[in-house]
Design an enzyme around this catalytic site. Structure first.
Site, PDB file in Angstrom:
ATOM      1  N   CYS A 108       0.830  -1.203   0.000  1.00  0.00           N
ATOM      2  CA  CYS A 108       0.000   0.000   0.000  1.00  0.00           C
ATOM      3  C   CYS A 108       0.865   1.254   0.000  1.00  0.00           C
ATOM      4  CB  CYS A 108      -0.903   0.010   1.226  1.00  0.00           C
ATOM      5  SG  CYS A 108      -1.949   1.475   1.353  1.00  0.00           S
TER       6      CYS A 108
ATOM      7  N   CYS B  71      -2.459  -0.460   9.166  1.00  0.00           N
ATOM      8  CA  CYS B  71      -1.460  -1.539   9.211  1.00  0.00           C
ATOM      9  C   CYS B  71      -0.237  -1.058   9.980  1.00  0.00           C
ATOM     10  CB  CYS B  71      -1.029  -1.954   7.804  1.00  0.00           C
ATOM     11  SG  CYS B  71      -2.330  -2.714   6.819  1.00  0.00           S
TER      12      CYS B  71
ATOM     13  N   CYS C 139      -8.074  -0.448   0.301  1.00  0.00           N
ATOM     14  CA  CYS C 139      -7.343  -0.825   1.511  1.00  0.00           C
ATOM     15  C   CYS C 139      -7.012  -2.297   1.350  1.00  0.00           C
ATOM     16  CB  CYS C 139      -8.193  -0.596   2.760  1.00  0.00           C
ATOM     17  SG  CYS C 139      -7.417  -1.245   4.270  1.00  0.00           S
TER      18      CYS C 139
ATOM     19  N   GLN D  91     -15.894 -11.837  14.890  1.00  0.00           N
ATOM     20  CA  GLN D  91     -14.528 -11.767  14.378  1.00  0.00           C
ATOM     21  C   GLN D  91     -14.509 -11.267  12.929  1.00  0.00           C
ATOM     22  OE1 GLN D  91     -11.779 -12.123  16.000  1.00  0.00           O
ATOM     23  NE2 GLN D  91     -12.225 -13.360  17.804  1.00  0.00           N
TER      24      GLN D  91
ATOM     25  N   TYR E  42     -17.620 -13.902  28.791  1.00  0.00           N
ATOM     26  CA  TYR E  42     -17.459 -12.855  27.774  1.00  0.00           C
ATOM     27  C   TYR E  42     -17.917 -13.416  26.418  1.00  0.00           C
ATOM     28  CZ  TYR E  42     -14.059 -11.473  31.411  1.00  0.00           C
ATOM     29  OH  TYR E  42     -13.436 -11.190  32.596  1.00  0.00           O
TER      30      TYR E  42
ATOM     31  N   GLU F 108     -22.425 -12.608  29.513  1.00  0.00           N
ATOM     32  CA  GLU F 108     -22.070 -11.419  28.736  1.00  0.00           C
ATOM     33  C   GLU F 108     -22.738 -10.197  29.355  1.00  0.00           C
ATOM     34  OE1 GLU F 108     -20.899  -8.563  26.437  1.00  0.00           O
ATOM     35  OE2 GLU F 108     -20.095 -10.563  26.092  1.00  0.00           O
TER      36      GLU F 108
ATOM     37  N   CYS G 257      -6.698 -11.479  22.798  1.00  0.00           N
ATOM     38  CA  CYS G 257      -6.254 -10.647  21.679  1.00  0.00           C
ATOM     39  C   CYS G 257      -5.105  -9.736  22.090  1.00  0.00           C
ATOM     40  CB  CYS G 257      -7.413  -9.823  21.129  1.00  0.00           C
ATOM     41  SG  CYS G 257      -8.167  -8.713  22.340  1.00  0.00           S
TER      42      CYS G 257
END
Length: 461
Positions: free
Chosen positions: A74, A83, A165, A286, A315, A336, A411
């Site tokens: 890019c 990114c 993108c 996701q 969660y 949750e 994550c």
């Protein structure tokens, strides 16, 4: 400490990468962080920040490129915040992420000798995102869609200029270009003086069905020609629903303000394996459909289900992992805090005719200790917390009432290491960690970790 001031230039060798993908070198013994530099580079950089323990500098020139450097695909890479490591070959990115996980476990969690498997990467690490949020700016007399430059509210990537993108789904790229043109057709009605009423436009695609959602985040409930714009949006690409979110604050997302449907059903439907999921504008799901299946298969492997287990998914969001495990479990309970997510999760259970799954609304840090203290602990616990990791009370409840098998999905390697360090000191053994590359070209890495009670050999059960 070396005497250097902001604005001065330094020349240094880059030796490593930080957790956020910045080059790390030393100048006169002082650690220097240089964004966009890679290990092996010799660079000239301008100091922009002086701290007691480190300097931060802006890359001015690569005097001698390191062997790991490659040409970014890019042209906006250096000025866009989407990114972080596109200037590294993909195999190097995977090695970097594995090292990041190992280093975090040792440095933050004080865990040595943990088995960290090679990162599960993608065959094609491009155009994988099925959801993207483009910010809206009033620029040069036009409304522009794009991505912010790092640490700013200025567009570093502009769809009208850059056209694509490289980590966003191809159809969503084309849709963004068409939407930008359409917004400019209605530009006068979308302006409040010199400011735009639109904060951002979110595009979400259900890859399995092709259904696509457009979310307009606005600062006002209504504006002139609103229905006309929604009608035209619904006729481009494969848009099946248009939703408006009125944000309490600019650039705030999910579960804030008011959401209403301008066109269509207000949700899209996607499939994951043989499961169907209904996704609303605020549903967490996701963004990499290929790697999501890889991630969840690893969760199911680590859960080791035989059909007899009680499983708790903490969660749980819209219930993706809970439903993915349900057919191999006796019963599954999802916990949750978001009422919208719980409503979606219950609807998803009905859509898939899964009667052994239930969902409760509440903060995991409040509900989990209560359930455990009442003797309601599961056989298998899945933890999939937000980036900040598990609340201390959740970990303390696990220490008081051990669960035979824990599968931790994270994550953020830093908070994962912190939480694993606590659990390792309170009766658990970290069996292994499997990193999964959910976000190629960025510094982010997902991990699935298996823990067991230190005094239980689960392989011999």
């Amino acid at each position: 400490m070396p005497c250097v001031q902001p604005g001065e230039q330094v020349i240094l060798e880059v030796e490593d990468l930080s957790h956020s993908g910045e080059g790390v070198g030393r100048w006169q013994g002082q650690v220097v962080f240089v964004p966009l530099a890679v290990p092996g580079d010799r660079v000239r950089a301008t100091v922009v920040e002086v701290r007691k323990k480190y300097l931060r500098a802006r890359l001015e020139e690569v005097l001698l490129p390191g062997p790991a450097r490659c040409r970014p695909r890019c042209p906006s890479f250096a000025r866009c915040g989407g990114c972080h490591v596109q200037h590294l070959p993909y195999d190097y990115q995977l090695q970097y992420k594995a090292k990041l996980v190992r280093d975090s476990l040792e440095r933050i969690g004080k865990l040595t000798g943990v088995k960290v498997l090679p990162v599960l990467g993608m065959d094609n690490p491009w155009h994988y995102r099925n959801k993207v949020r483009f910010h809206v700016a009033h620029r040069a007399g036009r409304l522009a869609l794009g991505l912010y430059a790092p640490g700013s509210h200025v567009l570093g990537h502009w769809m009208a200029r850059d056209a694509v993108c490289h980590i966003v789904d191809g159809e969503l790229n084309n849709l963004a270009l068409m939407i930008e043109c359409l917004l400019n057709k209605y530009r006068e009605s979308l302006l409040d003086g010199s400011k735009t009423l639109l904060s951002y436009v979110t595009l979400r695609k259900a890859v399995a069905t092709g259904e696509t959602m457009v979310v307009l985040a606005t600062t006002k409930d209504r504006w002139p020609r609103q229905e006309e714009l929604a009608g035209e949006l619904a006729r481009i690409g494969r848009v099946t629903t248009v939703v408006q979110q009125t944000a309490v604050l600019p650039d705030r997302e999910v579960d804030v303000g008011h959401t209403r449907t301008l066109y269509g059903k207000g949700y899209i439907t996607d499939r994951l394996g043989d499961l169907v999921f209904r996704l609303s504008a605020t549903s967490f799901y996701q963004v990499n459909p290929v790697q999501t299946r890889v991630l969840y298969e690893k969760v199911r492997e680590y859960a080791g289900l035989t059909g007899l287990e009680r499983v708790m998914d903490a969660y749980c969001g819209v219930g993706t992992i809970a439903l993915f495990l349900a057919r191999q479990a006796r019963e599954v309970l999802g916990v949750e805090v978001s009422p919208r997510a719980v409503a979606d999760a219950r609807q998803n259970a009905r859509l898939n005719n899964l009667n052994n799954v239930s969902f409760v609304r509440g903060a995991v840090e409040k509900l989990l200790p209560r359930l455990f203290d009442r003797g309601g602990g599961p056989d298998v616990l899945v933890l999939d917390p937000p980036r900040r990791g598990c609340h201390r009370s959740v970990l303390e409840a696990l220490a008081r009432c051990p669960v035979p098998r824990v599968v931790y999905v994270s994550c953020d390697p830093g908070t994962l290491a912190r939480d694993l360090g606590f659990l390792a000191g309170h009766g658990y053994r970290v069996v292994e960690v499997q990193p999964v590359d959910m976000f190629p070209q960025t510094h982010h890495v997902e991990c699935v970790c298996l823990l067991e009670q230190a005094n239980v050999d689960l392989e011999e059960e």
